[in-house]
Scaffold this motif. Structure first.
Motif, PDB file in Angstrom:
ATOM      1  N   MET B 150       0.673  -1.242   0.274  1.00  0.00           N
ATOM      2  CA  MET B 150       0.471   0.230  -0.491  1.00  0.00           C
ATOM      3  C   MET B 150       0.870   1.209  -0.075  1.00  0.00           C
ATOM      4  SD  MET B 150      -2.055   1.461   3.144  1.00  0.00           S
ATOM      5  CE  MET B 150      -0.802   3.386   2.895  1.00  0.00           C
ATOM      6  N   ALA B 151       0.295   2.212  -0.702  1.00  0.00           N
ATOM      7  CA  ALA B 151       1.668   3.714  -0.497  1.00  0.00           C
ATOM      8  C   ALA B 151      -0.340   4.800  -0.671  1.00  0.00           C
ATOM      9  CB  ALA B 151       2.188   3.771  -2.187  1.00  0.00           C
ATOM     10  N   ALA B 152       0.422   5.681  -0.083  1.00  0.00           N
ATOM     11  CA  ALA B 152       0.055   7.173  -0.050  1.00  0.00           C
ATOM     12  C   ALA B 152       0.281   8.304   0.102  1.00  0.00           C
ATOM     13  CB  ALA B 152      -1.556   6.789   0.825  1.00  0.00           C
ATOM     14  N   VAL B 153       0.151   9.304  -0.033  1.00  0.00           N
ATOM     15  CA  VAL B 153       1.390  10.742  -0.624  1.00  0.00           C
ATOM     16  C   VAL B 153       0.086  11.825  -0.794  1.00  0.00           C
ATOM     17  CG1 VAL B 153       2.329  10.101  -2.872  1.00  0.00           C
ATOM     18  CG2 VAL B 153       3.123  11.588  -1.212  1.00  0.00           C
ATOM     19  N   GLU B 154       0.105  12.401   0.574  1.00  0.00           N
ATOM     20  CA  GLU B 154      -0.582  13.761   0.709  1.00  0.00           C
ATOM     21  C   GLU B 154       0.500  14.891   0.212  1.00  0.00           C
ATOM     22  OE1 GLU B 154      -4.498  15.168   2.250  1.00  0.00           O
ATOM     23  OE2 GLU B 154      -2.883  16.219   3.091  1.00  0.00           O
ATOM     24  N   LEU B 155       0.414  16.048  -1.024  1.00  0.00           N
ATOM     25  CA  LEU B 155       1.179  17.215  -1.144  1.00  0.00           C
ATOM     26  C   LEU B 155      -0.009  18.121  -0.865  1.00  0.00           C
ATOM     27  CD1 LEU B 155       2.978  16.511  -3.933  1.00  0.00           C
ATOM     28  CD2 LEU B 155       3.856  16.307  -1.555  1.00  0.00           C
ATOM     29  N   SER B 156       0.352  19.672   0.217  1.00  0.00           N
ATOM     30  CA  SER B 156      -0.593  20.699   0.443  1.00  0.00           C
ATOM     31  C   SER B 156       0.245  21.712   0.392  1.00  0.00           C
ATOM     32  CB  SER B 156      -1.439  20.386   1.650  1.00  0.00           C
ATOM     33  OG  SER B 156      -0.842  20.504   2.414  1.00  0.00           O
ATOM     34  N   LEU B 157      -0.343  22.711  -0.223  1.00  0.00           N
ATOM     35  CA  LEU B 157       0.015  24.017   0.185  1.00  0.00           C
ATOM     36  C   LEU B 157      -0.850  24.773   1.234  1.00  0.00           C
ATOM     37  CD1 LEU B 157       2.422  26.068  -1.027  1.00  0.00           C
ATOM     38  CD2 LEU B 157       0.926  26.209  -2.879  1.00  0.00           C
ATOM     39  N   ASP B 158      -0.611  25.655   1.450  1.00  0.00           N
ATOM     40  CA  ASP B 158      -0.739  26.835   2.906  1.00  0.00           C
ATOM     41  C   ASP B 158      -1.282  28.626   2.093  1.00  0.00           C
ATOM     42  OD1 ASP B 158      -2.248  25.081   4.982  1.00  0.00           O
ATOM     43  OD2 ASP B 158      -0.460  24.631   5.618  1.00  0.00           O
ATOM     44  N   ARG B 159      -2.158  28.965   1.480  1.00  0.00           N
ATOM     45  CA  ARG B 159      -2.023  30.427   1.461  1.00  0.00           C
ATOM     46  C   ARG B 159      -3.310  30.850   2.280  1.00  0.00           C
ATOM     47  NH1 ARG B 159      -0.832  31.082  -4.975  1.00  0.00           N
ATOM     48  NH2 ARG B 159      -0.922  33.363  -4.111  1.00  0.00           N
ATOM     49  N   ASP B 160      -3.019  31.829   3.100  1.00  0.00           N
ATOM     50  CA  ASP B 160      -4.067  32.270   3.782  1.00  0.00           C
ATOM     51  C   ASP B 160      -4.497  31.310   4.700  1.00  0.00           C
ATOM     52  OD1 ASP B 160      -5.377  34.802   5.152  1.00  0.00           O
ATOM     53  OD2 ASP B 160      -5.428  35.404   3.447  1.00  0.00           O
ATOM     54  N   TRP B 161      -5.874  32.093   4.571  1.00  0.00           N
ATOM     55  CA  TRP B 161      -6.600  30.421   5.395  1.00  0.00           C
ATOM     56  C   TRP B 161      -7.483  29.131   4.140  1.00  0.00           C
ATOM     57  CZ3 TRP B 161     -11.296  31.446   1.596  1.00  0.00           C
ATOM     58  CH2 TRP B 161     -11.509  32.570   1.275  1.00  0.00           C
ATOM     59  N   ILE B 162      -6.872  29.182   3.008  1.00  0.00           N
ATOM     60  CA  ILE B 162      -6.852  27.714   2.184  1.00  0.00           C
ATOM     61  C   ILE B 162      -5.765  26.523   2.531  1.00  0.00           C
ATOM     62  CG2 ILE B 162      -8.107  27.463  -0.501  1.00  0.00           C
ATOM     63  CD1 ILE B 162      -9.316  29.379  -0.837  1.00  0.00           C
ATOM     64  N   ARG B 163      -6.018  25.562   2.647  1.00  0.00           N
ATOM     65  CA  ARG B 163      -5.387  25.059   2.199  1.00  0.00           C
ATOM     66  C   ARG B 163      -5.513  24.081   0.566  1.00  0.00           C
ATOM     67  NH1 ARG B 163      -2.820  20.131   6.394  1.00  0.00           N
ATOM     68  NH2 ARG B 163      -1.112  22.459   6.808  1.00  0.00           N
ATOM     69  N   TYR B 164      -4.838  23.962  -0.405  1.00  0.00           N
ATOM     70  CA  TYR B 164      -4.741  23.262  -1.492  1.00  0.00           C
ATOM     71  C   TYR B 164      -4.399  21.523  -1.401  1.00  0.00           C
ATOM     72  CZ  TYR B 164      -6.409  27.364  -3.226  1.00  0.00           C
ATOM     73  OH  TYR B 164      -6.753  29.120  -3.535  1.00  0.00           O
ATOM     74  N   ARG B 165      -4.797  21.097  -2.244  1.00  0.00           N
ATOM     75  CA  ARG B 165      -4.326  19.483  -1.346  1.00  0.00           C
ATOM     76  C   ARG B 165      -4.133  18.607  -3.480  1.00  0.00           C
ATOM     77  NH1 ARG B 165      -8.175  16.729   0.264  1.00  0.00           N
ATOM     78  NH2 ARG B 165     -10.237  17.549   1.089  1.00  0.00           N
ATOM     79  N   ILE B 166      -3.478  17.768  -3.168  1.00  0.00           N
ATOM     80  CA  ILE B 166      -3.432  16.845  -4.443  1.00  0.00           C
ATOM     81  C   ILE B 166      -3.089  15.479  -3.422  1.00  0.00           C
ATOM     82  CG2 ILE B 166      -3.196  18.099  -6.243  1.00  0.00           C
ATOM     83  CD1 ILE B 166      -0.381  17.435  -6.330  1.00  0.00           C
ATOM     84  N   SER B 167      -3.881  14.032  -4.100  1.00  0.00           N
ATOM     85  CA  SER B 167      -3.054  12.907  -2.752  1.00  0.00           C
ATOM     86  C   SER B 167      -3.646  12.286  -4.111  1.00  0.00           C
ATOM     87  CB  SER B 167      -3.666  13.392  -1.351  1.00  0.00           C
ATOM     88  OG  SER B 167      -5.287  12.517  -2.166  1.00  0.00           O
ATOM     89  N   SER B 168      -2.657  11.127  -3.850  1.00  0.00           N
ATOM     90  CA  SER B 168      -2.808   9.477  -4.307  1.00  0.00           C
ATOM     91  C   SER B 168      -2.684   8.294  -4.036  1.00  0.00           C
ATOM     92  CB  SER B 168      -2.027   9.583  -5.189  1.00  0.00           C
ATOM     93  OG  SER B 168      -2.307   8.420  -6.343  1.00  0.00           O
ATOM     94  N   PHE B 169      -3.455   7.393  -3.964  1.00  0.00           N
ATOM     95  CA  PHE B 169      -3.437   6.498  -2.472  1.00  0.00           C
ATOM     96  C   PHE B 169      -3.522   5.155  -3.800  1.00  0.00           C
ATOM     97  CE2 PHE B 169      -5.482   3.473  -0.278  1.00  0.00           C
ATOM     98  CZ  PHE B 169      -5.237   2.742   0.868  1.00  0.00           C
ATOM     99  N   TYR B 170      -2.867   3.986  -3.438  1.00  0.00           N
ATOM    100  CA  TYR B 170      -3.006   3.063  -3.906  1.00  0.00           C
ATOM    101  C   TYR B 170      -2.190   1.989  -3.372  1.00  0.00           C
ATOM    102  CZ  TYR B 170       0.231  -0.922  -5.686  1.00  0.00           C
ATOM    103  OH  TYR B 170       0.080  -2.457  -6.159  1.00  0.00           O
ATOM    104  N   SER B 171      -3.455   0.828  -3.203  1.00  0.00           N
ATOM    105  CA  SER B 171      -3.155  -0.551  -2.604  1.00  0.00           C
ATOM    106  C   SER B 171      -3.684  -1.526  -3.638  1.00  0.00           C
ATOM    107  CB  SER B 171      -4.216  -0.921  -1.783  1.00  0.00           C
ATOM    108  OG  SER B 171      -5.694  -0.874  -2.733  1.00  0.00           O
TER     109      SER B 171
END
Lengths: 103, 237
Positions: B150-171
């Protein structure tokens, strides 16, 4: 002996106020392998595409602590070809709310 | 009580920059409809050890290394609504003239997980290798050796009061359900707050696999794990 999954996700977490937080979420989902499903359901072919999953929601914490957390949201799954092979092509909806009290 | 009883030894070293845990759990059976513990033993045991290392190569990034061993002697069990859940009613589970065939799953999990930030990018990730054996996998109809990932990764970026995130999950999935190698990943017990968490339809809703006696996916899980029941059922790796 299960099919496994691969998904990609994009979303935002929004601090609307210090007490209110919003969420917007999108997933694209695929089975890694469908042979176990084909074997168990005696059905072939079953394609890999599960579908697209879209959800929105909020959490509200009135005392600004973790003691009271109110959560509400709605989500939907637009079936892909693999999900249609097993179930239905109709869009599925889910609406939910919860209150978590910890003292 | 919802949590499983366990024993835990823990501590820290190097001014709390290195934390460690060792734990042992002997699971209790759950009430089917409430999800709360009963006083009967589930005959499932978990041993695990992990270590957290702060500022692992990057300041602000914490790595975790984990090893766990799970022994699940399912036996024969009907849930509180009278349905057979162990062994899962699928595949070759019934031996004509003998009855249901109980089986034991012994699987080790080895994981590298991490959480923190590398410069402005927040990162959360996990990788698990599961290896072991199942004395009688009901779908394969035989003893199998387990090798799943199993593998999972999430990257996110905080800009002021919003968090933008992208992720992927594999099993990993299994490409030959009748052979002696089980390559489909399943967790011991999962409740991921990942890829939308409970705001995702796929994660939140349990979906039964019609005509089979098992689920395609259980509630509060990303894995299409084909269990008969999330708490009372056994894994079908």
């Amino acid at each position: 002996m299960n099919p496994g999954i691969f998904l990609v996700n994009a979303g935002t977490d929004i601090d609307i106020t210090p007490k209110l937080k919003g969420f917007v979420n999108f997933n694209y989902l695929r089975f890694m392998r469908t042979e176990p499903l084909e074997f168990v359901l005696f059905q072939s072919p079953i394609r890999h595409n599960i579908g697209e999953d879209f959800g929105v929601g909020v959490t509200y914490r009135p005392p600004l602590s973790e003691n009271i957390i109110l959560t509400g949201g709605a989500s939907m799954l637009q079936p892909g070809q693999g999900f249609r092979d097993i179930y239905t092509g109709r869009t599925l909806f889910s609406v939910f709310g919860s209150a978590k009290l910890t003292f | 009580m919802e949590e499983q009883p366990g024993l835990r030894v823990f501590g820290d070293l190097k001014n709390d920059r290195l934390e460690y845990n060792a734990a042992y759990f002997d699971f209790l059976e759950k009430n089917t409809n409430s999800g709360l513990n009963t006083f009967s033993r589930r005959k499932q045991q978990v041993m695990l050890g992990n270590v957290y290392i702060q500022d692992f190569f990057f300041p602000g990034y914490t790595a975790e290394f984990l090893g766990a061993y799970n022994k699940d002697d399912g036996g024969l069990h009907y849930d509180d609504n009278g349905f057979l859940v162990r062994p899962a009613p699928v595949g070759n589970v019934i031996n004509q003239g003998v009855g249901a065939i109980p089986h034991s799953i012994q699987v080790g999990y080895f994981g590298w997980l991490g959480s923190g930030h590398i410069k402005r990018i927040n990162i959360t990730h996990a990788f698990y290798e599961a290896a072991g054996k199942d004395s009688f996998n009901p779908i394969a109809g035989r003893r199998v050796t387990v090798n799943a990932q199993m593998a999972a990764v999430e990257l996110s970026l905080d800009r002021d009061w919003i968090r933008y995130r992208i992720s992927s999950f594999y099993s990993s999935g299994d490409n030959n359900p009748r052979n002696g190698r089980a390559n489909g990943f399943d967790a011991i017990v999962d409740l991921p707050s990942f890829a939308g968490g409970l705001f995702s339809f796929w994660n939140r809703e349990g979906i039964r696999l019609l005509g089979s006696g098992v689920s395609l996916t259980t509630d509060g899980s990303l894995l299409p794990n084909m269990r008969s029941n999330k708490n009372e059922g056994q894994r079908i790796l």
